[in-house]
Design an enzyme around this catalytic site. Structure first.
Site, PDB file in Angstrom:
ATOM      1  N   SER A 101       0.559  -1.544  -0.181  1.00 45.70           N
ATOM      2  CA  SER A 101      -0.048   0.051   0.225  1.00 45.70           C
ATOM      3  C   SER A 101       1.150   1.612  -0.084  1.00 45.70           C
ATOM      4  O   SER A 101       0.610   2.385  -0.760  1.00 45.70           O
ATOM      5  CB  SER A 101      -0.504  -0.252   1.144  1.00 45.70           C
ATOM      6  OG  SER A 101      -0.077   0.182   2.554  1.00 45.70           O
TER       7      SER A 101
ATOM      8  N   GLY B 130      -2.278  -3.535   0.884  1.00 44.47           N
ATOM      9  CA  GLY B 130      -1.843  -4.932   1.817  1.00 44.47           C
ATOM     10  C   GLY B 130      -1.725  -6.248   1.135  1.00 44.47           C
ATOM     11  O   GLY B 130      -1.235  -7.464   2.152  1.00 44.47           O
TER      12      GLY B 130
ATOM     13  N   ASN C 123       3.504  -5.753   5.828  1.00 44.74           N
ATOM     14  CA  ASN C 123       2.301  -6.856   5.556  1.00 44.74           C
ATOM     15  C   ASN C 123       2.365  -8.231   6.267  1.00 44.74           C
ATOM     16  O   ASN C 123       1.723  -8.655   7.052  1.00 44.74           O
ATOM     17  CB  ASN C 123       1.520  -6.955   5.011  1.00 44.74           C
ATOM     18  CG  ASN C 123       0.872  -5.120   4.144  1.00 44.74           C
ATOM     19  OD1 ASN C 123       0.662  -4.374   5.310  1.00 44.74           O
ATOM     20  ND2 ASN C 123       0.627  -4.935   2.921  1.00 44.74           N
TER      21      ASN C 123
ATOM     22  N   ASP D  54      -0.922   7.527  10.342  1.00 45.36           N
ATOM     23  CA  ASP D  54      -2.140   6.312  10.968  1.00 45.36           C
ATOM     24  C   ASP D  54      -0.479   6.017  11.475  1.00 45.36           C
ATOM     25  O   ASP D  54      -0.352   4.721  11.799  1.00 45.36           O
ATOM     26  CB  ASP D  54      -2.311   5.695   9.821  1.00 45.36           C
ATOM     27  CG  ASP D  54      -2.512   5.702   8.965  1.00 45.36           C
ATOM     28  OD1 ASP D  54      -0.621   5.255   8.404  1.00 45.36           O
ATOM     29  OD2 ASP D  54      -2.669   4.517   7.662  1.00 45.36           O
TER      30      ASP D  54
ATOM     31  N   HIS E 112       1.461   4.563   6.724  1.00 45.24           N
ATOM     32  CA  HIS E 112       1.180   5.262   5.466  1.00 45.24           C
ATOM     33  C   HIS E 112       1.485   6.905   5.673  1.00 45.24           C
ATOM     34  O   HIS E 112       1.563   7.582   5.948  1.00 45.24           O
ATOM     35  CB  HIS E 112       0.065   5.011   4.874  1.00 45.24           C
ATOM     36  CG  HIS E 112      -0.292   3.854   5.259  1.00 45.24           C
ATOM     37  ND1 HIS E 112      -1.475   3.105   6.053  1.00 45.24           N
ATOM     38  CD2 HIS E 112      -0.595   2.749   3.742  1.00 45.24           C
ATOM     39  CE1 HIS E 112      -1.492   1.540   5.424  1.00 45.24           C
ATOM     40  NE2 HIS E 112      -1.039   1.858   4.719  1.00 45.24           N
TER      41      HIS E 112
END
Length: 431
Positions: free
Chosen positions: A252, A281, A311, A402, A405
Site C-alpha cells: 500500500s 495489503g 504486511n 496513521d 502510511h
C-alpha cells in the site's frame, strides 16, 4: 512430526497426558466454567450476558454493526451467530476464564467444531486462538468459507498444529477459540471441542512457507479489486513496454504513489515513464504471485525499486527470517525476468510511534537480514528510514498520519532521501 515439536512433547510427563481429557469442551451451548462469550470490533469488547449483544456506531468504525446472538443447531440455544456489516474486524471469542493447557493436544490433537456460513459474499472469516499477550494464531478461511455459504451446517476439523509456531507456549491459553469476521456476513458456530486425536478435513497454510508460496491477496476488502488491478497493470505495462525506466514494486505504501504521493510522482517519476506496481495489503507471497503472472514481462527498466514486507509483520507478526525469505524469493524471480535491471531494495519503512514499537522492531530485524542481499552489482540496498524519524526515533503523524502510511510530505521525504541512490543506478545503466 517436526523434530523440535517431538522434543517438546517428549519432556512432558505421562502424568500430564493422563490428566488431560480426551475431549476438551470449549463451547456446547455455554462457555467453559468461569468463562464468557464476547464480541468486539476494533474497539472495546462486550460480553454476551443475555440472548443478544450489539456493537454499533463506534468512533473508529462508525458504519460498522456487529451483532452476536444465541441461536440453535440441535436445540434452540446451543449455537452462536455472528452478524457483521461493514466491519473492519468483528470477533466472536470464547474466553476460558481459567487458563487451558493445550500442550497435550499438540502431538495429534485437533480443533473440531460445527459451522454454518449463512452469508459471506461480501465478507471474510478466520479462526483463531490466543496463547498469550503476544501470541495470537489465526487460520484464514475466506475462500473456503465463501464456498460453504448457504450449504447449511458443516463439521470442520483442524489440526491444532495449524495454530502452533515453534516457541509458542500453549500451557495457559485464555482464548481457546475465536471467529474473526470482516466486511459483511453471517456465521454460526456450535460444538467447539479439542480432541486428543482426529482426522483433519480442513487445510491451513504452513506458516514456515506461506511467505514464499505465491497466492492472491484474499481479504474481504481486497478480493473485489485486487485481480482487476493486476489486469490493469498488465495492460499499463504493455503500453509502457521498454519505455519504462523505473518500476516500483510493493504494497500500500507504494500503491499510494497514485494517491497521497501523486503530486510528487507526476513531478519526479512520471517523466521517466515510471510504473507503479504497488498493491494495498500485499505480503511477499502476493507480490510473488503477481510477478509469476506477468506483471513485469515485456519490460526492461533500468531500475526496480522494491519495498514490501510490513504486511507480513502486521498481519502475521511473522518471524523476520520468514519475511526475509519471501523478499529474497521475489528478488530471485525479478532477476530471472529482468536480467538487465538493477534492483534497489529499500529497508521496510518504520511504523508505530516509538522505537520500541513491537511491529517496528520486527521490521528492523527483517531489514538487518535483507541488507545482506545486496551484491553491489545487480542488487543494492538503501535504508532511508532515518529521514522519516525525529531525533529521538519517534515517528510523527505529520509525516505518517496513521503511523504507517506516508502523506504527501512523507512521499516528498521518500523521493528526496532515495534520490542519490536512484540517480547513481540510473546513471550506471546509461554507461
Amino acid at each position: 512430526m517436526p523434530i523440535r515439536l517431538a522434543a517438546i512433547l517428549a519432556v512432558w510427563s505421562s502424568v500430564a497426558f493422563a490428566a488431560a481429557p480426551q475431549a476438551l469442551q470449549v463451547y456446547d451451548g455455554k462457555p467453559p466454567a468461569a468463562g464468557r462469550i464476547q464480541v468486539s470490533d476494533v474497539e472495546a469488547p462486550k460480553t454476551l450476558d443475555g440472548d443478544v449483544v450489539e456493537i454499533a456506531g463506534q468512533a473508529k468504525a462508525p458504519d460498522s454493526v456487529v451483532t452476536l446472538s444465541k441461536s440453535g443447531k440441535s436445540r434452540g440455544d446451543d449455537a452462536l451467530t455472528l452478524r457483521f456489516r461493514q466491519a473492519r474486524q468483528a470477533t466472536l471469542s470464547v474466553e476460558s476464564g481459567q487458563p487451558v493447557d493445550l500442550r497435550p493436544y499438540l502431538a495429534e490433537g485437533v480443533l473440531a467444531f460445527d459451522v454454518n456460513v449463512q452469508a459471506l459474499s461480501a465478507g471474510g472469516i478466520a479462526f483463531k486462538l490466543r496463547c498469550g499477550d503476544d501470541c495470537e494464531r489465526s487460520v484464514p478461511y475466506l475462500v473456503p468459507g465463501r464456498e460453504l455459504a448457504g450449504k447449511g451446517w458443516r463439521h470442520l476439523v483442524f489440526s491444532l498444529r495449524c495454530f502452533y509456531r515453534d516457541g509458542d507456549d500453549f500451557s495457559a491459553v485464555t482464548r481457546p477459540f475465536a471467529v474473526d469476521g470482516s466486511g459483511s456476513g453471517q456465521v454460526s458456530i456450535a460444538n467447539v471441542t479439542y480432541q486428543m486425536r482426529g482426522a483433519s478435513n480442513a487445510n491451513c497454510p504452513d506458516y514456515k512457507t506461506v511467505a514464499v508460496t505465491p497466492d492472491k491477496l484474499n481479504e474481504s476488502w481486497s478480493i473485489n479489486w485486487w485481480t482487476k488491478r493486476h489486469e490493469d497493470k498488465l495492460a499499463e505495462a504493455r503500453q509502457l513496454g521498454k519505455n519504462a525506466q523505473i518500476v516500483f514494486i510493493g504494497d500500500s505504501i507504494t500503491h499510494a504513489w497514485e494517491k497521497e504521493g501523486l503530486p510528487v510522482w507526476r513531478r519526479v517519476y512520471q517523466p521517466l515513464g515510471a510504473l507503479d506496481l504497488g498493491f494495498s495489503g500485499d505480503r511477499t507471497e502476493n507480490v510473488l504471485w503477481r510477478l509469476l503472472h506477468g506483471e513485469v514481462d515485456g519490460l526492461d527498466p533500468k531500475v526496480a525499486v522494491l519495498m514490501f514486507g510490513t504486511n507480513n509483520t502486521g498481519h502475521r507478526q511473522e518471524d523476520p527470517r520468514t519475511t526475509a525469505a519471501g523478499i529474497q524469493r521475489n528478488i530471485d524471480e525479478l532477476r530471472k525476468r529482468l536480467p538487465h535491471t538493477r534492483i534497489l531494495l529499500l529497508a521496510i519503512f518504520p511504523r508505530g510511534e516509538k522505537p520500541d514499537d513491537k511491529l517496528r522492531r520486527i521490521n528492523e530485524q527483517v531489514n538487518a537480514i535483507i541488507a545482506g542481499f545486496a551484491d553491489e552489482r545487480t542488487v543494492f540496498f538503501a535504508n532511508i528510514n532515518q529521514a522519516f524519524l525525529q531525533a529521538d526515533g519517534t515517528l510523527s503523524t505529520d509525516i505518517m498520519p496513521d503511523l504507517l502510511h506516508p502523506n504527501e510530505r512523507g512521499y516528498e521525504i521518500w523521493a528526496e532521501a532515495m534520490a542519490p541512490a536512484l540517480k547513481k543506478l540510473l546513471s550506471a545503466a546509461d554507461r
